[in-house]
Design a protein around this motif. Sequence first.
Motif, PDB file in Angstrom:
ATOM      1  N   LEU A   1      82.722 -85.556   8.645  1.00  9.79           N
ATOM      2  CA  LEU A   1      82.454 -84.143   8.888  1.00  9.79           C
ATOM      3  C   LEU A   1      81.690 -84.046  10.212  1.00  9.79           C
ATOM      4  N   MET A   2      82.177 -83.203  11.104  1.00  5.17           N
ATOM      5  CA  MET A   2      81.566 -83.057  12.435  1.00  5.17           C
ATOM      6  C   MET A   2      80.939 -81.686  12.614  1.00  5.17           C
ATOM      7  N   LEU A   3      79.753 -81.681  13.224  1.00  3.02           N
ATOM      8  CA  LEU A   3      79.115 -80.433  13.659  1.00  3.02           C
ATOM      9  C   LEU A   3      79.019 -80.448  15.172  1.00  3.02           C
ATOM     10  N   ILE A   4      79.217 -79.296  15.770  1.00 10.26           N
ATOM     11  CA  ILE A   4      78.976 -79.119  17.205  1.00 10.26           C
ATOM     12  C   ILE A   4      77.776 -78.178  17.335  1.00 10.26           C
ATOM     13  N   PHE A   5      76.763 -78.609  18.083  1.00 13.77           N
ATOM     14  CA  PHE A   5      75.600 -77.743  18.296  1.00 13.77           C
ATOM     15  C   PHE A   5      75.862 -76.822  19.474  1.00 13.77           C
ATOM     16  N   PRO A   6      75.672 -75.509  19.283  1.00 14.26           N
ATOM     17  CA  PRO A   6      75.830 -74.617  20.434  1.00 14.26           C
ATOM     18  C   PRO A   6      74.721 -74.888  21.460  1.00 14.26           C
TER      19      PRO A   6
END
Length: 144
Positions: A53-58
């Motif tokens: 599972l990947m998150l991208i931080f704004p």
Amino acid sequence: SASKRLILEQIVDVSEKLFKGMTEIDYDDLNFDWMVVERYKMPPNWSVGYSPLMLIFPTEYPQLPPVGFYLPKTLNSPNGHLFDSAYHGASDAPIREGWRWYCSYVEQGAWQPSWGRYADDWRKGDNLWDYFTLVGEVLAGGAN
């Protein structure tokens, strides 16, 4: 920068306590703009027990939360919400790398981070812990 330091602190805290060494956490240790939980425990209604599972931080994190998250292209969602394109300003870059975007949108004003001057001040407001709570809820078929 303060934002990068904050992201690193939150990633370390979540990986040590929420995931307790159960899985590897990979992240961009240069720009701190993404993280991958290698074996995220999926809810029972999914066809797999674990998934990356990947998150991208704004860029504006922590003022703004991540916009959705990413799961492998090979995965099908029992809840829908999984797209071959990213919306609401989310990054399309992972799509080109074999990920699909899972829509979990935080309404404007609902995300209330604490931007204090002292270590651990981030715990007083919305943070990565809260975002992973949301991830768990939407994956289980709850709130969007």
